[in-house]
Design a protein around this motif. Structure first.
Motif, PDB file in Angstrom:
ATOM      1  N   GLU A  99      -0.334  35.896  14.515  1.00 60.29           N
ATOM      2  CA  GLU A  99      -0.977  35.959  13.207  1.00 60.29           C
ATOM      3  C   GLU A  99      -0.816  37.361  12.608  1.00 60.29           C
ATOM      4  OE1 GLU A  99      -3.379  34.661   9.942  1.00 60.29           O
ATOM      5  OE2 GLU A  99      -2.283  33.599  11.507  1.00 60.29           O
ATOM      6  N   PRO A 100      -0.107  37.513  11.467  1.00 60.39           N
ATOM      7  CA  PRO A 100       0.079  38.831  10.838  1.00 60.39           C
ATOM      8  C   PRO A 100      -1.187  39.244  10.083  1.00 60.39           C
ATOM      9  CG  PRO A 100       1.149  37.146   9.511  1.00 60.39           C
ATOM     10  CD  PRO A 100       0.601  36.435  10.726  1.00 60.39           C
ATOM     11  N   LEU A 101      -2.237  39.505  10.814  1.00 62.93           N
ATOM     12  CA  LEU A 101      -3.568  39.664  10.217  1.00 62.93           C
ATOM     13  C   LEU A 101      -3.657  40.884   9.307  1.00 62.93           C
ATOM     14  CD1 LEU A 101      -6.397  38.374  10.207  1.00 62.93           C
ATOM     15  CD2 LEU A 101      -6.985  39.879  12.118  1.00 62.93           C
ATOM     16  N   ARG A 102      -3.077  42.009   9.747  1.00 64.79           N
ATOM     17  CA  ARG A 102      -3.188  43.226   8.936  1.00 64.79           C
ATOM     18  C   ARG A 102      -2.641  43.015   7.531  1.00 64.79           C
ATOM     19  NH1 ARG A 102       0.617  48.076  10.539  1.00 64.79           N
ATOM     20  NH2 ARG A 102       2.081  46.646   9.507  1.00 64.79           N
ATOM     21  N   ASP A 103      -1.445  42.478   7.438  1.00 65.42           N
ATOM     22  CA  ASP A 103      -0.810  42.340   6.136  1.00 65.42           C
ATOM     23  C   ASP A 103      -1.516  41.300   5.272  1.00 65.42           C
ATOM     24  OD1 ASP A 103       0.959  44.246   6.942  1.00 65.42           O
ATOM     25  OD2 ASP A 103       2.590  42.850   7.398  1.00 65.42           O
ATOM     26  N   ARG A 104      -1.982  40.229   5.883  1.00 63.04           N
ATOM     27  CA  ARG A 104      -2.653  39.197   5.090  1.00 63.04           C
ATOM     28  C   ARG A 104      -3.981  39.697   4.529  1.00 63.04           C
ATOM     29  NH1 ARG A 104      -1.294  33.600   8.507  1.00 63.04           N
ATOM     30  NH2 ARG A 104       0.886  33.507   7.802  1.00 63.04           N
ATOM     31  N   VAL A 105      -4.728  40.443   5.341  1.00 66.93           N
ATOM     32  CA  VAL A 105      -5.994  40.984   4.850  1.00 66.93           C
ATOM     33  C   VAL A 105      -5.736  42.063   3.802  1.00 66.93           C
ATOM     34  CG1 VAL A 105      -8.094  42.232   5.486  1.00 66.93           C
ATOM     35  CG2 VAL A 105      -7.233  40.407   6.959  1.00 66.93           C
ATOM     36  N   SER A 106      -4.736  42.911   4.038  1.00 68.72           N
ATOM     37  CA  SER A 106      -4.428  43.982   3.088  1.00 68.72           C
ATOM     38  C   SER A 106      -4.004  43.418   1.732  1.00 68.72           C
ATOM     39  CB  SER A 106      -3.335  44.883   3.657  1.00 68.72           C
ATOM     40  OG  SER A 106      -3.104  45.981   2.813  1.00 68.72           O
ATOM     41  N   ARG A 107      -3.196  42.352   1.749  1.00 64.04           N
ATOM     42  CA  ARG A 107      -2.778  41.753   0.479  1.00 64.04           C
ATOM     43  C   ARG A 107      -3.968  41.208  -0.296  1.00 64.04           C
ATOM     44  NH1 ARG A 107       1.891  39.859   3.356  1.00 64.04           N
ATOM     45  NH2 ARG A 107       0.847  37.883   3.806  1.00 64.04           N
ATOM     46  N   ARG A 108      -4.914  40.629   0.418  1.00 62.78           N
ATOM     47  CA  ARG A 108      -6.066  40.028  -0.261  1.00 62.78           C
ATOM     48  C   ARG A 108      -7.070  41.069  -0.730  1.00 62.78           C
ATOM     49  NH1 ARG A 108      -7.259  34.699   0.874  1.00 62.78           N
ATOM     50  NH2 ARG A 108      -8.989  35.050  -0.586  1.00 62.78           N
ATOM     51  N   THR A 109      -7.236  42.160  -0.005  1.00 68.31           N
ATOM     52  CA  THR A 109      -8.272  43.147  -0.330  1.00 68.31           C
ATOM     53  C   THR A 109      -7.745  44.372  -1.065  1.00 68.31           C
ATOM     54  OG1 THR A 109      -8.013  44.265   1.804  1.00 68.31           O
ATOM     55  CG2 THR A 109      -9.602  42.442   1.700  1.00 68.31           C
ATOM     56  N   LYS A 110      -6.419  44.589  -1.014  1.00 67.40           N
ATOM     57  CA  LYS A 110      -5.798  45.767  -1.627  1.00 67.40           C
ATOM     58  C   LYS A 110      -6.267  47.066  -0.976  1.00 67.40           C
ATOM     59  CE  LYS A 110      -4.108  42.782  -4.499  1.00 67.40           C
ATOM     60  NZ  LYS A 110      -2.755  42.219  -4.238  1.00 67.40           N
ATOM     61  N   LEU A 111      -6.580  47.002   0.309  1.00 63.41           N
ATOM     62  CA  LEU A 111      -6.987  48.184   1.059  1.00 63.41           C
ATOM     63  C   LEU A 111      -6.113  48.325   2.302  1.00 63.41           C
ATOM     64  CD1 LEU A 111     -10.902  47.923   1.034  1.00 63.41           C
ATOM     65  CD2 LEU A 111      -9.511  49.611  -0.177  1.00 63.41           C
ATOM     66  N   PRO A 112      -5.933  49.562   2.797  1.00 65.23           N
ATOM     67  CA  PRO A 112      -5.244  49.715   4.080  1.00 65.23           C
ATOM     68  C   PRO A 112      -6.080  49.117   5.204  1.00 65.23           C
ATOM     69  CG  PRO A 112      -6.125  51.821   3.319  1.00 65.23           C
ATOM     70  CD  PRO A 112      -6.305  50.854   2.194  1.00 65.23           C
ATOM     71  N   VAL A 113      -5.403  48.438   6.126  1.00 66.42           N
ATOM     72  CA  VAL A 113      -6.089  47.704   7.191  1.00 66.42           C
ATOM     73  C   VAL A 113      -5.492  48.104   8.538  1.00 66.42           C
ATOM     74  CG1 VAL A 113      -6.566  45.411   8.156  1.00 66.42           C
ATOM     75  CG2 VAL A 113      -6.578  45.745   5.672  1.00 66.42           C
ATOM     76  N   LEU A 114      -6.347  48.284   9.509  1.00 62.88           N
ATOM     77  CA  LEU A 114      -5.939  48.489  10.896  1.00 62.88           C
ATOM     78  C   LEU A 114      -6.516  47.359  11.739  1.00 62.88           C
ATOM     79  CD1 LEU A 114      -5.854  51.668  13.041  1.00 62.88           C
ATOM     80  CD2 LEU A 114      -7.354  49.804  13.775  1.00 62.88           C
ATOM     81  N   VAL A 115      -5.704  46.797  12.627  1.00 66.29           N
ATOM     82  CA  VAL A 115      -6.159  45.738  13.519  1.00 66.29           C
ATOM     83  C   VAL A 115      -5.998  46.201  14.958  1.00 66.29           C
ATOM     84  CG1 VAL A 115      -5.834  43.346  14.273  1.00 66.29           C
ATOM     85  CG2 VAL A 115      -5.496  43.944  11.866  1.00 66.29           C
ATOM     86  N   ASP A 116      -7.024  45.998  15.754  1.00 67.77           N
ATOM     87  CA  ASP A 116      -6.930  46.319  17.178  1.00 67.77           C
ATOM     88  C   ASP A 116      -7.736  45.288  17.955  1.00 67.77           C
ATOM     89  OD1 ASP A 116      -6.354  47.632  19.590  1.00 67.77           O
ATOM     90  OD2 ASP A 116      -6.695  49.617  18.709  1.00 67.77           O
ATOM     91  N   ASN A 117      -7.526  45.263  19.237  1.00 69.80           N
ATOM     92  CA  ASN A 117      -8.342  44.416  20.096  1.00 69.80           C
ATOM     93  C   ASN A 117      -9.811  44.820  19.984  1.00 69.80           C
ATOM     94  OD1 ASN A 117      -9.619  44.422  23.099  1.00 69.80           O
ATOM     95  ND2 ASN A 117      -8.447  42.556  22.725  1.00 69.80           N
ATOM     96  N   ASP A 118     -10.716  43.847  20.012  1.00 67.83           N
ATOM     97  CA  ASP A 118     -12.131  44.160  19.823  1.00 67.83           C
ATOM     98  C   ASP A 118     -12.683  45.060  20.916  1.00 67.83           C
ATOM     99  OD1 ASP A 118     -11.906  42.136  21.709  1.00 67.83           O
ATOM    100  OD2 ASP A 118     -13.613  40.979  20.957  1.00 67.83           O
ATOM    101  N   ALA A 119     -12.206  44.894  22.140  1.00 67.43           N
ATOM    102  CA  ALA A 119     -12.676  45.769  23.215  1.00 67.43           C
ATOM    103  C   ALA A 119     -12.157  47.189  23.038  1.00 67.43           C
ATOM    104  CB  ALA A 119     -12.249  45.220  24.569  1.00 67.43           C
ATOM    105  N   ASN A 120     -10.918  47.348  22.550  1.00 73.05           N
ATOM    106  CA  ASN A 120     -10.416  48.693  22.252  1.00 73.05           C
ATOM    107  C   ASN A 120     -11.304  49.384  21.222  1.00 73.05           C
ATOM    108  OD1 ASN A 120      -8.260  48.413  23.984  1.00 73.05           O
ATOM    109  ND2 ASN A 120      -6.769  47.957  22.380  1.00 73.05           N
ATOM    110  N   ALA A 121     -11.713  48.621  20.210  1.00 74.64           N
ATOM    111  CA  ALA A 121     -12.593  49.183  19.189  1.00 74.64           C
ATOM    112  C   ALA A 121     -13.937  49.596  19.781  1.00 74.64           C
ATOM    113  CB  ALA A 121     -12.793  48.168  18.063  1.00 74.64           C
TER     114      ALA A 121
END
Length: 354
Positions: A99-121
């Motif tokens: 799932e290309p989550l970063r790009d899909r969320v960024s396109r919808r929100t117009k903000l830079p997005v970072l995606v990481d594993n929840d435990a890493n966060a």
């Protein structure tokens, strides 16, 4: 703690949205640079359709942006995230596959997005603001629906060559053991996670035992019984429930001993919902860990402590990583670039979170 300057607290470049996506819920918040959560919202996780998860992410983002000016979004996802921090390769408890989550969320929100594993966060948050401050290295273990893990080594999150390091929950500890959603059998999370307590509670209810009846009464209905109700009874002194939690702690210690043989950390931090049992879980985990530790008696044993930031660690860490990454890409000045790089190494907040 002294109040922070209202003038500086809400500067846009200091605010980011953190989103923690688990198997059952999406928790989101606006987080400042000292790890304070200024606003919160949450939704149930739609697990069957990736587009539904995307819509839920956009919805919580717009809810929070309505009241706060933010400049980046960090997402902690319950799954394997690639090394570019953009794609959820596989999520055992969700419907994401490449799932290309970063790009899909960024396109919808117009903000830079970072995606990481929840435990890493979560691990980053505990190292920056929580239980692992002033520690050079960290091994975080989160006990939720499954087991998540994170490594911070010399002030940097360690993600491995392909971005998938820290999936401790899928170490196989029992050959031909319980089936796991990852496709294997006998994974550690089948014996030392919140699901174990839920499975035990449901078994007691289905068998109609005295404990099962107590759980139903506490939960308000058989269909509402969860592992947390077993923990609540244990905290109230129920010996049978305490034994169930101690068994989870025993398996937790066994897995940590294996990790210590490979990684030799000085500190394990235990978080996630199942860690709410605190010493009822951690005391047997320490005992089991020390009994199973390779070279026991001739080497120092790592400390084992509970996480400090609770269920918001994931969203706090995701927001902080997104903010630091965004600043690196768009420094306000040469001095700003140096300060951001220093923060990434030191991980030290000027103020401890409450």
């Amino acid at each position: 703690m002294a109040e922070k300057s209202q003038k500086n607290r809400f500067l846009p470049e200091r605010l980011a949205i953190g989103i923690d996506i688990g198997g059952t819920k999406i928790a989101a918040g606006v987080v400042d640079e000292d790890g304070y959560v200024l606003a919160r919202t949450r939704r149930m996780t739609p697990t069957t359709e990736p587009t539904a998860v995307l819509e839920a992410i956009v919805e919580v983002t717009e809810t929070l942006r309505a009241e706060h000016h933010v400049t980046s979004i960090g997402i902690g996802a319950a799954g394997f995230v690639d090394a570019t921090q953009s794609t959820v390769v596989f999520a055992p408890h969700l419907a994401w596959r490449n799932e290309p989550l970063r790009d899909r969320v960024s396109r919808r929100t117009k903000l830079p997005v970072l995606v990481d594993n929840d435990a890493n966060a979560s691990g980053w948050a505990e190292w920056r603001f929580g239980a692992a401050q002033n520690e050079p290295d960290l091994v975080l273990i989160t006990l939720g629906t499954g087991i998540g893990g994170a490594l911070v080594i010399d002030g940097q999150p360690y993600r491995g060559r392909f971005g998938i390091a820290g999936e401790f929950g899928h170490m196989r500890v029992v050959p031909d053991g319980h089936d796991c959603e990852c496709g294997n059998q006998g994974c550690w999370e089948q014996y030392a996670s919140g699901r174990v307590l839920t499975r035990a509670a449901e078994s007691e209810v289905a068998s109609g035992t005295g404990l099962g009846r107590r759980l139903v009464e506490l939960a308000g209905g058989a269909e509402l019984v969860e592992g947390r109700h077993l923990t609540e009874l244990a905290e109230g002194g129920d010996q049978q429930c305490q034994e169930q939690i101690a068994e989870v702690g025993r398996w937790l210690g066994i897995g940590m001993a294996d990790l210590a043989a490979a990684l030799d950390p000085g500190l394990f931090v235990i978080g996630g919902g199942a860690s709410d049992a605190r010493e009822l879980l951690l005391a047997p985990a320490r005992e089991s860990f020390e009994a199973q530790l390779t070279g026991r008696g001739f080497r120092p044993a790592a400390r084992i402590v509970g996480a400090h930031l609770g269920p918001e660690a994931g969203l706090v860490g995701a927001a902080d990583m997104a903010r630091i990454t965004a600043r690196r890409r768009r420094p306000a000045s040469p001095g700003g670039r140096v300060r951001v790089r220093g923060a990434g190494r030191s991980g030290r907040s000027p103020r401890r979170r409450r």
